[in-house]
Design a protein around this motif. Structure first.
Motif, short mmCIF file in Angstrom:
data_model
loop_
_atom_site.label_atom_id
_atom_site.label_comp_id
_atom_site.label_asym_id
_atom_site.label_seq_id
_atom_site.Cartn_x
_atom_site.Cartn_y
_atom_site.Cartn_z
N LEU A 1 17.30 4.87 3.55
CA LEU A 1 18.69 4.60 3.17
C LEU A 1 19.37 3.85 4.30
N SER A 2 19.93 2.69 3.99
CA SER A 2 20.55 1.88 5.05
C SER A 2 21.62 0.97 4.46
N SER B 1 17.70 -10.62 -13.68
CA SER B 1 18.58 -10.49 -12.52
C SER B 1 18.23 -9.26 -11.70
N ARG B 2 18.42 -9.36 -10.39
CA ARG B 2 18.20 -8.23 -9.47
C ARG B 2 19.54 -7.60 -9.05
N ILE B 3 20.60 -7.90 -9.77
CA ILE B 3 21.90 -7.27 -9.51
C ILE B 3 21.84 -5.83 -10.00
N LYS B 4 22.27 -4.91 -9.15
CA LYS B 4 22.27 -3.49 -9.52
C LYS B 4 23.60 -3.09 -10.15
N VAL B 5 23.55 -2.06 -10.98
CA VAL B 5 24.77 -1.48 -11.53
C VAL B 5 24.65 0.04 -11.47
N THR B 6 25.72 0.68 -11.02
CA THR B 6 25.75 2.13 -10.86
C THR B 6 27.04 2.69 -11.42
N ASP C 1 14.42 -1.96 -4.57
CA ASP C 1 13.69 -1.59 -5.78
C ASP C 1 14.12 -0.23 -6.33
N VAL C 2 15.22 0.31 -5.82
CA VAL C 2 15.74 1.59 -6.30
C VAL C 2 17.16 1.38 -6.82
N GLN C 3 17.42 1.85 -8.04
CA GLN C 3 18.74 1.72 -8.64
C GLN C 3 19.24 3.10 -9.05
N VAL C 4 20.34 3.53 -8.46
CA VAL C 4 20.99 4.77 -8.89
C VAL C 4 21.83 4.42 -10.10
N ALA D 1 24.62 5.23 -2.94
CA ALA D 1 24.05 4.34 -3.95
C ALA D 1 23.80 2.94 -3.37
N LEU D 2 24.74 2.47 -2.55
CA LEU D 2 24.60 1.14 -1.95
C LEU D 2 23.49 1.10 -0.91
N SER D 3 23.14 2.25 -0.35
CA SER D 3 22.18 2.32 0.76
C SER D 3 20.73 2.31 0.30
N THR D 4 20.49 2.43 -1.00
CA THR D 4 19.11 2.52 -1.48
C THR D 4 18.39 1.18 -1.35
N PRO D 5 17.04 1.21 -1.26
CA PRO D 5 16.27 -0.03 -1.15
C PRO D 5 16.43 -0.91 -2.39
#
Length: 324
Positions: A75-76, A256-261, A309-312, A303-307
């Motif tokens: 997590l970073s 797309s590789r945009i994440k949504v949480t 390839d991980v989507q919360v 949630a923002l800190s996940t790698p």
């Protein structure tokens, strides 16, 4: 098996108290610790858990130590340092807490709201932090102002990497005799403003080839209807739950590789609850378990800190002791 007593002096101690319920709070001997090691290696991820008990405060600290085993999730927030985030409804409450947490993480934040003087004051208070907070005056009920606000951000601050859709409202208006104007006000802010802001940011992210992150501040009442009167508010938040999944599917469909949480808090201290002008509301919310804005900000940062390839997809945060 590595010799942990040699590598970590703490393991030379014969006994180590355990915070894990599966061990019934009993004292762990060295063989128990070795079996715990086997448990983690069998999961293809080894995390050494060192339990430190402060004899003065009795506080228990669990310290994870990565030993570079494969598939360890790190997590970073480092990838967001110097990047631009927009937080809607950032003048107070959850929005202000999220903006603060992001600035402290080195993010350049633009707070959108009508009360920009409050955001500017927050910016001054955060002047010594690694990030920066700007204010952008936007009426989130007005589509033209929203669109122009994001254009201003892109032209003056930079393309947006993170969007926190936090702006929201609730009205005391029933379904059996309520005001159409009040219903419309809730739906316009909680649903349409969120959709408009999301659309504008995704267009920007795709144009600049940014694998960004969009966070909808939802509610537990977007998953169940409470017994006390929330009127049309749960309907607006159920819509956010559906919109989160719809957006995830749409983004997947275009590669797309945009994440949504979706982050769904329980009741939170805010101008709608503990700071309400209605004394009966203040009394009610003072009598129940309640979260702080900082609790939700911590969830957003997680949630923002996940790698990449991980989507919360959904994060529910409740106060301890909540009845439902």
């Amino acid at each position: 098996m590595p010799n942990f007593a040699h590598t970590f002096p703490l393991f030379s101690t014969t006994y180590l108290s355990s915070p894990f319920p599966i061990f019934s709070n009993r004292v762990l001997s060295l063989p128990h610790r070795l079996r715990l090691h086997h448990l983690f290696t069998n999961l293809s991820t080894f995390i050494l858990l060192i339990t430190l008990v402060n004899k003065f405060t009795h506080r228990i600290e669990v310290v994870p130590v990565s030993l570079n085993y494969p598939h360890t999730m790190v997590l970073s927030m480092e990838k967001w340092v110097g990047k631009v985030a927009v937080v809607t409804g950032a003048s107070a409450g959850i929005g202000a807490a999220i903006a603060k947490a992001l600035v402290e993480s080195g993010v350049i934040v633009v707070g959108m709201a009508r009360r920009t003087e409050l955001i500017e004051q927050h910016g001054e208070d955060l002047a010594d932090k690694p990030g920066k907070l700007y204010a952008c005056k936007v009426d989130m009920y007005n589509e033209e102002e929203i669109v122009n606000g994001f254009k201003w951000v892109e032209e003056n601050i930079g393309p947006v990497n993170i969007l926190i859709n936090n702006a929201g409202s609730s009205k005391d208006t029933t379904l059996y005799d309520g005001s159409t104007e009040d219903w419309k006000s809730v739906f316009d802010l909680n649903i349409l403003a969120l959709c408009i802001a999301t659309r504008e940011v995704i267009k920007m992210m795709r144009e600049h080839e940014i694998n960004g992150h969009i966070v909808h501040i939802n509610s537990i009442f977007g998953h169940r209807v409470p017994s006390f009167g929330m009127h049309v508010y749960p309907a607006s938040k159920f819509a956010v739950t559906a919109l989160t999944e719809t957006l995830r599917q749409e983004l997947n469909s275009i590669g797309s590789r945009i994440k949504v949480t979706s982050v769904s808090p329980g009741v939170v201290q805010s101008e709608l609850t503990t700071q309400s002008p209605d004394p009966q509301k203040r009394e009610f919310y003072a009598s129940i378990p309640i979260l702080r804005g900082e609790d939700i900000a911590d969830g957003v940062v997680y949630a923002l800190s996940t790698p990449e390839d991980v989507q919360v997809h959904e994060l529910t945060i409740k106060p301890m002791g909540e009845a439902n």
